[in-house]
Design a protein around this motif. Sequence first.
Motif, PDB file in Angstrom:
ATOM      1  N   GLN A  29      -1.249  72.021 -74.110  1.00  6.77           N
ATOM      2  CA  GLN A  29      -1.029  73.475 -74.116  1.00  6.77           C
ATOM      3  C   GLN A  29      -2.185  74.078 -74.371  1.00  6.77           C
ATOM      4  O   GLN A  29      -1.155  75.565 -74.667  1.00  6.77           O
ATOM      5  CB  GLN A  29       0.537  73.358 -74.317  1.00  6.77           C
ATOM      6  CG  GLN A  29       1.224  72.458 -73.338  1.00  6.77           C
ATOM      7  CD  GLN A  29       1.202  72.549 -71.649  1.00  6.77           C
ATOM      8  OE1 GLN A  29       1.361  74.203 -71.280  1.00  6.77           O
ATOM      9  NE2 GLN A  29       0.729  72.040 -71.116  1.00  6.77           N
ATOM     10  N   THR A  86       9.932  68.854 -78.456  1.00  6.06           N
ATOM     11  CA  THR A  86       8.883  67.403 -78.038  1.00  6.06           C
ATOM     12  C   THR A  86       9.073  66.006 -78.724  1.00  6.06           C
ATOM     13  O   THR A  86       9.330  64.819 -78.816  1.00  6.06           O
ATOM     14  CB  THR A  86       8.776  67.069 -76.626  1.00  6.06           C
ATOM     15  OG1 THR A  86       7.483  67.358 -76.645  1.00  6.06           O
ATOM     16  CG2 THR A  86       9.201  68.392 -75.206  1.00  6.06           C
ATOM     17  N   MET A  90       0.572  67.722 -75.985  1.00  3.81           N
ATOM     18  CA  MET A  90       0.950  69.344 -76.336  1.00  3.81           C
ATOM     19  C   MET A  90      -0.123  69.745 -76.644  1.00  3.81           C
ATOM     20  O   MET A  90      -0.471  70.884 -76.500  1.00  3.81           O
ATOM     21  CB  MET A  90       1.430  69.218 -77.708  1.00  3.81           C
ATOM     22  CG  MET A  90       2.608  69.203 -77.117  1.00  3.81           C
ATOM     23  SD  MET A  90       3.831  69.953 -76.091  1.00  3.81           S
ATOM     24  CE  MET A  90       4.111  68.721 -75.116  1.00  3.81           C
ATOM     25  N   TRP A  95       6.991  73.397 -76.072  1.00  2.00           N
ATOM     26  CA  TRP A  95       6.667  72.172 -75.810  1.00  2.00           C
ATOM     27  C   TRP A  95       6.537  71.413 -77.515  1.00  2.00           C
ATOM     28  O   TRP A  95       7.327  70.465 -76.586  1.00  2.00           O
ATOM     29  CB  TRP A  95       5.754  72.494 -75.106  1.00  2.00           C
ATOM     30  CG  TRP A  95       5.668  72.293 -74.003  1.00  2.00           C
ATOM     31  CD1 TRP A  95       5.908  73.055 -72.314  1.00  2.00           C
ATOM     32  CD2 TRP A  95       6.336  71.830 -72.529  1.00  2.00           C
ATOM     33  NE1 TRP A  95       5.697  73.249 -71.384  1.00  2.00           N
ATOM     34  CE2 TRP A  95       6.385  71.562 -71.321  1.00  2.00           C
ATOM     35  CE3 TRP A  95       6.736  70.677 -72.308  1.00  2.00           C
ATOM     36  CZ2 TRP A  95       7.247  71.749 -70.367  1.00  2.00           C
ATOM     37  CZ3 TRP A  95       7.279  70.090 -71.461  1.00  2.00           C
ATOM     38  CH2 TRP A  95       7.654  70.331 -70.007  1.00  2.00           C
TER      39      TRP A  95
END
Length: 341
Positions: A266, A228, A263, A225
């Motif tokens: 996560q 990005t 992020m 992720w």
Amino acid sequence: MNTSTVVSRPSRLTRVIASLEYLAPAWFALVMGWCGLSQAWLRATDVFGDTALSLGLVAAVFAQLIFALLCLACIVRLSAHPNAVAADMHHPVRHAFMATLPVSILLLASLGVNLFWGTSRALDTALTFVWCVGSVLEIAATAWVVGRWLSPSGSGLQWATFTPVFFIPVVGNVLAPLAGVSIGLESWATAQFGLGLLLWPVLLTLLFVRLAQAGPLPARMAPTWFITLVPPSMGGLSLLQLDAPLALVWLMWGVAFFFFLLMLTQLTTIREQPFGLAHWGMSFPMAAFTSLTLRMSHAPHGAWLHIPAILLLAVTSLLILGLTLNTWRGLRHGHLLVPEK
């Protein structure tokens, strides 16, 4: 005793060559991470002076060493395990990692330009040649990856296998101006940058549609992720190189900051996963965001970013050092060059 030593050496070499079957192209993410760290430290010279320059140079040399070792290993792999290479190129996810090679070349060329441009005509010519090779290979890799999605043979775009990994071809295109402007190829670098700007929102839209269609990414892919972060971060740095209005660069930083906050949600999932190559997906994105933040901390009205930028630099440095240590341990204990689960 001598006899046993002679016998053991071929056996060890055979095991090493056999393990290279599982050396996926994603390993070039190590080069990208260390190049990003070098770039970040070089942008911190206004704060830390020669210390930052020295650390940036050390990181650049280490990135070059990793690149050379990986290239040698890939040549051996191509010779010893051609079917494994072919399998990577046809894999629904791993094929996108093929772009990490030209991206690594572009990043190394950019570091060379930042550090040594103008020291000698021969070196300038060599750096220009390397950058051109990376640029052409990156465009070719982008066309090849997107072309696969258009394939009518059943190997096209599939929601279940669509991940942030597919942003990697975009990364190389948006960073083209970093060195392309300095070496006198501004028009070509700007055109390539435009390709990245075209594909970035398209891929971002597809990624969110994929989440709606196929659900969250597998937990082991959670570190990806962070990828990005790269298009807006490197896009902002490239816009600065192209002398774009500062408002556009702040816009890019704002988008990158949003993804950085996203992020952070996560991190728990990432910490729960056993260490793997996917964790290197955090390295270059964090370095790219750190570089842009350091640069914007010296922009007009950007002084409030000084302390956050230094904290980001510290976190990114510790992250990449930790990833490198875990990678070394994984190689020593045989946990990394193994079949994908």
